[in-house]
Design an enzyme around this catalytic site. Structure first.
Site, mmCIF file in Angstrom:
data_model
loop_
_atom_site.group_PDB
_atom_site.id
_atom_site.type_symbol
_atom_site.label_atom_id
_atom_site.label_comp_id
_atom_site.label_asym_id
_atom_site.label_seq_id
_atom_site.Cartn_x
_atom_site.Cartn_y
_atom_site.Cartn_z
ATOM 1 N N GLU A 255 0.829 -1.205 0.000
ATOM 2 C CA GLU A 255 0.000 0.000 0.000
ATOM 3 C C GLU A 255 0.865 1.258 0.000
ATOM 4 O O GLU A 255 1.855 1.351 0.738
ATOM 5 C CB GLU A 255 -0.908 -0.034 1.232
ATOM 6 N N LYS B 150 -9.261 3.420 -2.645
ATOM 7 C CA LYS B 150 -9.636 2.617 -1.477
ATOM 8 C C LYS B 150 -11.040 3.000 -1.030
ATOM 9 O O LYS B 150 -11.389 4.181 -0.969
ATOM 10 C CB LYS B 150 -8.631 2.842 -0.342
ATOM 11 N N CYS C 262 -5.851 -3.544 1.958
ATOM 12 C CA CYS C 262 -5.616 -3.657 3.401
ATOM 13 C C CYS C 262 -6.901 -3.797 4.212
ATOM 14 O O CYS C 262 -7.468 -4.874 4.314
ATOM 15 C CB CYS C 262 -4.792 -2.472 3.885
ATOM 16 N N PRO D 28 21.643 2.506 29.171
ATOM 17 C CA PRO D 28 21.871 2.372 30.607
ATOM 18 C C PRO D 28 21.402 0.976 31.049
ATOM 19 O O PRO D 28 20.205 0.689 31.025
ATOM 20 C CB PRO D 28 21.005 3.479 31.219
ATOM 21 N N LEU D 29 22.339 0.125 31.405
ATOM 22 C CA LEU D 29 22.059 -1.273 31.727
ATOM 23 C C LEU D 29 22.076 -1.454 33.236
ATOM 24 O O LEU D 29 23.131 -1.401 33.866
ATOM 25 C CB LEU D 29 23.099 -2.178 31.055
ATOM 26 N N SER D 30 20.888 -1.680 33.814
ATOM 27 C CA SER D 30 20.772 -1.725 35.275
ATOM 28 C C SER D 30 20.930 -3.115 35.856
ATOM 29 O O SER D 30 21.063 -3.267 37.062
ATOM 30 C CB SER D 30 19.401 -1.170 35.682
ATOM 31 N N GLY D 31 20.850 -4.148 35.002
ATOM 32 C CA GLY D 31 20.877 -5.511 35.511
ATOM 33 C C GLY D 31 19.492 -6.055 35.809
ATOM 34 O O GLY D 31 19.362 -7.161 36.346
ATOM 35 N N ASP E 60 14.048 -5.291 32.341
ATOM 36 C CA ASP E 60 13.743 -4.393 31.233
ATOM 37 C C ASP E 60 14.986 -4.020 30.426
ATOM 38 O O ASP E 60 15.020 -4.187 29.201
ATOM 39 C CB ASP E 60 13.053 -3.129 31.748
ATOM 40 N N SER E 61 16.012 -3.497 31.082
ATOM 41 C CA SER E 61 17.207 -3.095 30.341
ATOM 42 C C SER E 61 17.928 -4.315 29.765
ATOM 43 O O SER E 61 18.513 -4.243 28.683
ATOM 44 C CB SER E 61 18.153 -2.276 31.226
#
Length: 700
Positions: A45, A114, A175, A354-357, A360-361
Site C-alpha cells: 500500500e 480505497k 488492506c 543504561p544497563l541496570s541488571g 527491562d534493560s
C-alpha cells in the site's frame, strides 16, 4: 492450453518520502517478478511515497513527486510486458484518495481508490483520505500532463472496477477492506472475478500473524479464487514495524509466502496456478447473482494474457504449511529489525543503553544482540546491502562482521550507573550480561553529580532533603529518587554524544530506553529520567512477555547471565540499602503485580473499560484470589495512579508498538492527560456495588 498463470507479490521496505529509494525498490521487485515468469506484480500500500507520510499527505509536493515516480516507472523498460500494480495518493475532483494504479506497457489501465479506511488504533486514514463511496461506479480521471506525454492517454477509468484480461479477471482489495465484514472480494467472487489482490500496510503486533493468514485463506475458501497479499516491511518512519508476510493462496490453501521478519529490502514471491482449479472449485459452490443484487463489477478490458498457450508442462504450486513464530521469537526479531532500520537510516554509529541488571534493560540489550545475530547471518548469506549499511554505521569501508559478539562491541555501548543505593548484585549482573553479548561496557558512578545538584538546592534554600529511611517526608524521599533518575538521563546523553569521540571514532550513539508497557500504564517511572531516550524497543511489551523472552534468550543465545536477572525482584534501587540489600521493589511501589497490570491494561484499552465496568469484570476474573473489596481497592488504586501520571505519556520515548493495549499518548491512545484524579462518581459506584454484594452475601 492457456490456463496456468504465474503471479507475484512483494514485501518492500519503503520509507516515507524516500521517493528515490522507494522507486528503486519497486523496480527491483518488478525485475525479480519478471525473472520468475510472472505476468502480474503486486506491491504494498502507498509504496511510491511510503505509507507513513502522515500530514505530508496534505502537501501537494507528495502528490507531485508520486506522479514523477509513476512517470519513471511507466518509461522504464523493466516494467514492460507485465501488469504492474502500484500504490500512491491521487487527488480526483479535489478529493484525496489512497489508490492503486495498474499499468501495462506504458499505458495506465485503471485507478482503483480505497473504499474502506483504516481509522482505528495506529491508523488515521480518514484524516488524509476520503473513501470511494460509489460502489461499482467508474468515472474518468484526467491524467497529469507529464503522464499524458508518456501514455498518450488523456483520461483513464477511476473507481470501483476490475481488470479483465483475455484469460481471467482480476479484482483489487486494499488492506482494511479484507478485514471488513463487507469485503469487496465477496461480491467480486460472486461476479466471476478469479484473482483477488490485496496491497497492505499491516503492522506487527505480538500474536497477530495468524489473523492475516486466516483472513486470506477464508477469502478463497468461501467461493474459491486466487488471492495475492502484499505488505510493507520495516520501519516506515514511525513507531510501528511492518512485518511482510506476503502470500499467495488458492481455494483456501496458502501455496507461497514470504518471511515475517527479514533484513531484505525487497522480497518477491511468485506462484504458478491453474485457473481451472478455481473454476472447478466454484462450479459446485457458486450460484449466479439474483436480480435484486447490485449491478455487476465494471470490467476494464485489456488485450493481454497472464497465461500462455504452451503451459501444459508448467508445474503448479502446491499448498505449504505456515510455521508461525512464538511470541518470544517475535520479540527477538520484530524490535531487532525495527532497531536496525532506525539505526541505518538515522546516520548514527550505534546505540547506548543504561544497563541496570534488571529485566527491562536486559531485554533491550538482548534485542540489540539479536539484531547483531541477524546482521551477521545476512552478511554470511551474501547480502551486499546489509554489509554496506554495516560498514557505513561503523565507519569502516573494509569491515566485515565475523561474529555477533564482535559486531556488538562495535555498535553497542552499555553503562551501569551506580550510586550509593546500588547493590553489588545488580552491578555484577549488568557486567556479566555485557560480557556475554560483547557490548562495550562502562561503570559510571553518579554520586558526585547527585551531591552537586543537592548542594545547589541546599545553598539556595538552606534545607537539605532526606530519604524516608533517614527521617525525611514522602516528598523529600520522592524528590531524592527523581534526582538520581534524571542525572542518569543527562549522563546517558552526554556519553552517547561523546564516548565515541573519546575513543577516537566518528559519530554519535542513539540512547535506548527500557520502560515496559505496564510501567507506562501506571506512570511508574520518572519523567525525563533514563527511560527518556531516543527510541524504546520494549515500550509496547509487557513484563510477563519480557520474562518469557529472556528465558528464550538463555537457550537461543546461550546467555546464562540472564538467569540471575530473572531470579532477582524488579527494583529501581533509588532508596538506601538495608544492610547492603535492596529493600525497595517495583511491585510493592506500584501496589500490584505486573501480571495484574497486564490484565488491567487490556481491559482499559481493548475492552474499553472505565473504573466501574473494570471492577465488574475483575470480580469474576479474580474471584479465586481476591474478595470484591480487594478488587475494588486494586481498581481504584490503578486509576488513581493512571490519572495522576498520565501527563508522563505526553513525553514518552517513541516505542516499538507491540501490544494493542499500549498507552502511547502521541499516537495510539488518545486520552486526556489532565484528570480529576478523585474519580468520585465512578468510585462511589464501585463502593455501592461492593456494599450490595456484601449485604447479599450476609443474607445467604
Amino acid at each position: 492450453m492457456g490456463r496456468k498463470v504465474t503471479v507475484a507479490s512483494c514485501s518492500l521496505n519503503q520509507w516515507a518520502l524516500d521517493f528515490e529509494g522507494n522507486s528503486k525498490r519497486i523496480l527491483r521487485s518488478i525485475e525479480i517478478a519478471k525473472s520468475q515468469g510472472a505476468k502480474y506484480r503486486l506491491g504494498p500500500e502507498l509504496e511510491i511515497c511510503g505509507y507513513g507520510c502522515a500530514d505530508h499527505f496534505y502537501e501537494s509536493d507528495t502528490l507531485l513527486h508520486s506522479f514523477q515516480v509513476l512517470k519513471d516507472l511507466l518509461e522504464s523498460p523493466v516494467t514492460q510486458d507485465i501488469i504492474c500494480d502500484v500504490g500512491m495518493p491521487i487527488m480526483h475532483h479535489n478529493v484525496r484518495y489512497n489508490c492503486r494504479v495498474l499499468f501495462l506497457n506504458r499505458k495506465v489501465l485503471l485507478i482503483r481508490p480505497k473504499m474502506l479506511m483504516a481509522n482505528h488504533g495506529n491508523y488515521r486514514e480518514m484524516r488524509w483520505f476520503s473513501p470511494w463511496r460509489q460502489i461499482r461506479q467508474v468515472e474518468e480521471y484526467f491524467l497529469p500532463r507529464m503522464i499524458q506525454e508518456v501514455t498518450g492517454q488523456d483520461t483513464v477509468p477511476f473507481g470501483d472496477c476490475v481488470l479483465s484480461t483475455k484469460d481471467t479477471c482480476i479484482g483489487t482489495e486494499m488492506c482494511e477492506e479484507m478485514w471488513n465484514p463487507d469485503s469487496p472480494h465477496t461480491y467480486m467472487g460472486l461476479d466471476g472475478v478469479e484473482i483477488f489482490t490485496n496491497s497492505s500496510a499491516s503492522h506487527h503486533e505480538l500474536r497477530k500473524a495468524d489473523q492475516r493468514v486466516n483472513l486470506v485463506k477464508s477469502a478463497t475458501t468461501k467461493s474459491g479464487g486466487i488471492y495475492l497479499y502484499a505488505n510493507q516491511r520495516g520501519c516506515d518512519g514511525d513507531r510501528v514495524y511492518y512485518d511482510g508476510c506476503a502470500m499467495i493462496a488458492i481455494n483456501g490453501d496458502v501455496v507461497a509466502h514470504g518471511a515475517q521478519f527479514s533484513l531484505d529490502d525487497v522480497e518477491v514471491i511468485s506462484a504458478t496456478l491453474d485457473l481451472e482449479d478455481v473454476r472447478s472449485y466454484r462450479g459446485e459452490l457458486c450460484q449466479p447473482q439474483m436480480g435484486n443484487e447490485p449491478k455487476p463489477c465494471h470490467r476494464i478490458k485489456v488485450d493481454f494474457s497472464l497465461s500462455s498457450c504452451d503451459d501444459i508442462y508448467l508445474p503448479t504450486h502446491q499448498p505449504v504449511e505456515w510455521l508461525f513464530h512464538t511470541p518470544e521469537e517475535e520479540i527477538s526479531l520484530g524490535p531487532a529489525c525495527w532497531l536496525w532500520d532506525y539505526l541505518r537510516r538515522s546516520g548514527q554509529a550505534g546505540f547506548l543503553l543504561p544497563l541496570s541488571g534488571g529485566v527491562d534493560s536486559s531485554s533491550t540489550a538482548c534485542i540489540v544482540h539479536s539484531m547483531c545475530v541477524l546482521l551477521c547471518q545476512a552478511v554470511e548469506d551474501g547480502s551486499r546491502e546489509v554489509l554496506q549499511d554495516v560498514r557505513r554505521v561503523v565507519g569502516d569501508e573494509s569491515y566485515r562482521p565475523q561474529h555477533p559478539r564482535e559486531l556488538c562491541g562495535r555498535i553497542f555501548t552499555t553503562c551501569y550507573m551506580s550510586s550509593e543505593n546500588s547493590s553489588e548484585d545488580t552491578c555484577s549482573r549488568a557486567k556479566n550480561l555485557a560480557n556475554q553479548i560483547g557490548s562495550t561496557h562502562m561503570n559510571i558512578n553518579i554520586d558526585m553529580a547527585v551531591k552537586g545538584i543537592l548542594g545547589i538546592f541546599s545553598l539556595v534554600t538552606g534545607h537539605r532533603p532526606q530519604f524516608r529511611a533517614h527521617g525525611g517526608s514522602h516528598r523529600e524521599n520522592l524528590a531524592l529518587q527523581n534526582v538520581q533518575a534524571r542525572v542518569r538521563m543527562v549522563l546517558a546523553y552526554l556519553f552517547a554524544q561523546l564516548s565515541l569521540w573519546a575513543r577516537g571514532r566518528p559519530g554519535g550513539l542513539l540512547v535506548l530506553g527500557s520502560a515496559n508497557v505496564d510501567e507506562s500504564l501506571t506512570g511508574y517511572f520518572t519523567k525525563y529520567d533514563c527511560s527518556s531516550a531516543d527510541i524504546n524497543p520494549i515500550g509496547g511489551i509487557s513484563k510477563t512477555d519480557l520474562k518469557s523472552f529472556l528465558l528464550y534468550c538463555v537457550e537461543q543465545f546461550q546467555l546464562s547471565a540472564l538467569r540471575g536477572v530473572l531470579a532477582a525482584p524488579p527494583t529501581a534501587e533509588l532508596e538506601p540499602l538495608t544492610d547492603g540489600q535492596v529493600s525497595q521493589t517495583d511491585e510493592a511501589d506500584m501496589g500490584m503485580t505486573y501480571s495484574e497490570l497486564s490484565v488491567i491494561g487490556r481491559l482499559r484499552k481493548i475492552a474499553k473499560c472505565g473504573p466501574f465496568s473494570m471492577f465488574c469484570k475483575l470480580i469474576h476474573m479474580w474471584k479465586d484470589a481476591l474478595s470484591p473489596s480487594e478488587v475494588a481497592q486494586k481498581v481504584k488504586h490503578f486509576f488513581r495512579m493512571y490519572s495522576v501520571n498520565r501527563h508522563k505519556m505526553t513525553t514518552v520515548t517513541p516505542s516499538y508498538h507491540a501490544e494493542s493495549y499500549g498507552p502511547d499518548d502521541n499516537r495510539f491512545d488518545l486520552r486526556p492527560f489532565l484528570y480529576n484524579t478523585r474519580w468520585s462518581w465512578q468510585f462511589r459506584c464501585i463502593d455501592n456495588q461492593v456494599s450490595d454484594m456484601s449485604a447479599g452475601a450476609s443474607k445467604q
